[in-house]
Design an enzyme around this catalytic site. Structure first.
Site, PDB file in Angstrom:
ATOM      1  CD  GLU A 263      34.739 -31.245 -12.267  1.00 48.85           C
ATOM      2  OE1 GLU A 263      35.841 -31.153 -12.853  1.00 48.85           O
ATOM      3  OE2 GLU A 263      33.886 -32.086 -12.555  1.00 48.85           O
ATOM      4  CB  CYS A 300      35.985 -34.687 -13.597  1.00 48.51           C
ATOM      5  SG  CYS A 300      34.554 -35.244 -12.657  1.00 48.51           S
ATOM      6  CD  GLU A 389      40.875 -33.237 -17.188  1.00 48.58           C
ATOM      7  OE1 GLU A 389      40.145 -34.112 -16.708  1.00 48.58           O
ATOM      8  OE2 GLU A 389      40.507 -32.052 -17.367  1.00 48.58           O
TER       9      GLU A 389
END
Length: 506
Positions: A263, A300, A389
């Site tokens: 992930e 996240c 991100e």
């Protein structure tokens, strides 16, 4: 009494130290020395895990369920000490650590209940048809079986839920797979005390010692050796895109390639549809600010991008978000390195063409303050860096001209963990048009909420197309996560007396 870590590794039931040490870097409180992991320790742990698999992989579901529940009980018995050292190492508030511990023990107990039920095994039986023409059919039975030892990498932002005992570890143990954890250097003391809890559960349940090992960090060679060890059959990882991709490539380059369940990151876009923006845009802006800054944005599923039409309703949303963000002061980041990475990520937006700073702050040291920027869809689609991100409380508003441009923008997003629709009844048709796009982009699609926080439940999906995760068909949260560490085996004309216990009555 305060917990004083030994600084040792747990390898197949023994606490072992090495020659070199590294020092923890707590947000507050006492720093401690921890032994640096070595390839030799990795080899011992993997060999012990393989030996344990011949026993643990063939335990009953009830035995494994009791083991998971025992780990949860042992963690609760150390609750105050876990909270104390966890808050010291990470800077997270006590309430967050207490909640995360409850989430972890709740996951262990949920998984225990789930494997007792047995439906996750997807048992199938095609009975023999000896008289079928032109050819008879044999008796066929299928069940999911554990794959073998699993390597798990602790996560920086979740010292409990995605590290030593939670997340991938809980899923692998539920499946029947021994686990070797590479502890995260951001919270080694927290990892050690949780490993103590697991060791106590191993002993009380009579499990083989090699079913779990913890090797502390301090050396990248440990991680590389672990994913390349021939006895490891899968890897679970939660972390950065760069680090995860490097490990993923190592898994693929092995003589025997293995699955890497990583992930890796997501900007989790929110789409404000016109009727919702007009009716309650300011309220959505305030809510977004709260979600964006929760835990200093170190989730996240942090919703880093909001998409809204140009015009007064969109202006009201931006103004409300900026006003709410101004009220949020600097927050302590998990590590000095994460704080520095946040500042570096923010610098990508400063002075960039067609990117307007709405709220800009500078920070020193390990703290981070909110930042808010604004651009348009055309500029966003032409500048790939705007979609990367930024791990922390930074938001980007992307303005669009109308439904068509919003759909085109949605098609331009990379894979995401989540996507959110803010909609009212009048937005139904536009939402229906967007949904097929978002289904291809994200693993979880929300309506009128904020994605920060992931419920541990049967239906939860925490994963998505790359780069959100490396395996779009899997989830790292929820009971379906157990399935990653199983593989189907078919038994043809097998006598019941020889079949695995889960198939004997099929």
């Amino acid at each position: 009494m305060s917990y004083q870590p030994t600084g040792k590794h747990l390898i197949a039931g023994d606490w072992i130290a090495g020659d070199k040490t590294f020092k923890s870097e707590p947000a507050h409180g006492e720093a401690h020395d921890f032994s640096v992991g070595t390839p030799d320790m990795v080899n011992k742990a993997c060999e012990a895990a393989e030996e344990a698999f011949w026993t643990y992989g063939y335990t009953s579901r009830e035995e494994r369920a009791k083991f998971l529940e025992a780990i949860a009980d042992e963690m609760e018995a150390r609750a105050d000490q876990i909270t104390e050292i966890g808050t010291s190492e990470t800077g997270l508030p006590e309430a967050r650590l207490q909640g995360e511990r409850g989430r972890t023990t709740g996951q262990l107990r949920l998984f225990a209940s789930h494997i007792r039920d047995g439906k996750y095994l997807d048992v199938r039986h095609d009975k023999a048809l000896p008289d079928r023409e032109p050819l008879p059919r044999p008796d066929l039975k299928m069940v999911q079986r554990p794959i073998g030892p699993v390597a798990v990498f602790g996560a920086s932002n979740f010292p409990l839920a995605f590290s030593t005992a939670g997340g991938d570890t809980a899923a692998a143990l539920a499946a029947g797979c021994p686990v070797v954890v590479k502890g995260h250097s951001a919270h080694p003391g927290t990892g050690e005390i949780v490993a103590e809890a697991i060791a106590a559960a191993i002993k009380s349940c009579g499990m083989p010692a090699g079913v779990f090992s913890l090797i502390q960090g301090g050396n990248r060679e440990v991680g590389q050796t672990l994913v390349q060890h021939p006895l490891i059959k899968a890897v679970g990882f939660t972390g950065s895109l760069g680090g995860g991709r490097a490990l993923y490539d190592l898994c693929a380059q092995r003589p025997e390639p293995i699955p890497f369940f990583g992930e890796l990151g997501s900007v989790n876009p929110m789409f404000l549809l016109p009727h919702a923006a007009k009716a309650r845009g300011a309220d959505i802006g305030k809510g977004w600010a709260g979600s964006l800054t929760m835990g200093a944005g170190q989730f996240c599923t942090n919703p880093g991008i909001a998409v809204v039409e140009s015009g007064p309703e969109g202006d009201a949303f931006v103004e409300a978000a900026a006003a709410a963000l101004k009220e949020v002061g600097p927050q302590v980041m998990l590590t000095d390195g994460i704080a520095e990475a946040y500042k570096k990520g923010k610098s990508r937006f400063d002075g960039r063409n067609a990117v307007e700073p709405v709220l800009a702050n500078d920070d020193e040291g390990r703290h981070a303050s909110p930042n808010l920027y604004q651009t348009n869809a055309e500029n966003y689609l032409q500048d790939h860096a705007l979609g990367e991100e930024v791990f922390g409380p930074l938001g980007l508003v992307v303005r669009v001209s109308g439904p068509e441009e919003m759909s085109n923008l949605a098609k331009g997003f990379e894979g995401q963990l989540t996507a959110t629709l803010h909609m009212d009844e009048g937005d139904t048709e536009q939402a229906k048009a967007l949904l097929p796009i978002l289904e291809r982009k994200a693993g979880r699609i929300l309506v009128n909420g904020f994605p920060t926080g992931v419920e541990v439940a049967d239906a939860m999906v925490h994963g998505g197309p790359y780069p959100a995760s490396t395996n779009f068909g899997a989830t790292s949260v929820g009971t379906l996560s157990i399935r990653r560490f199983l593989r189907p085996v078919c038994y043809q004309n097998m006598p019941d007396a020889v079949l695995p216990g889960d198939l004997a009555d099929a």
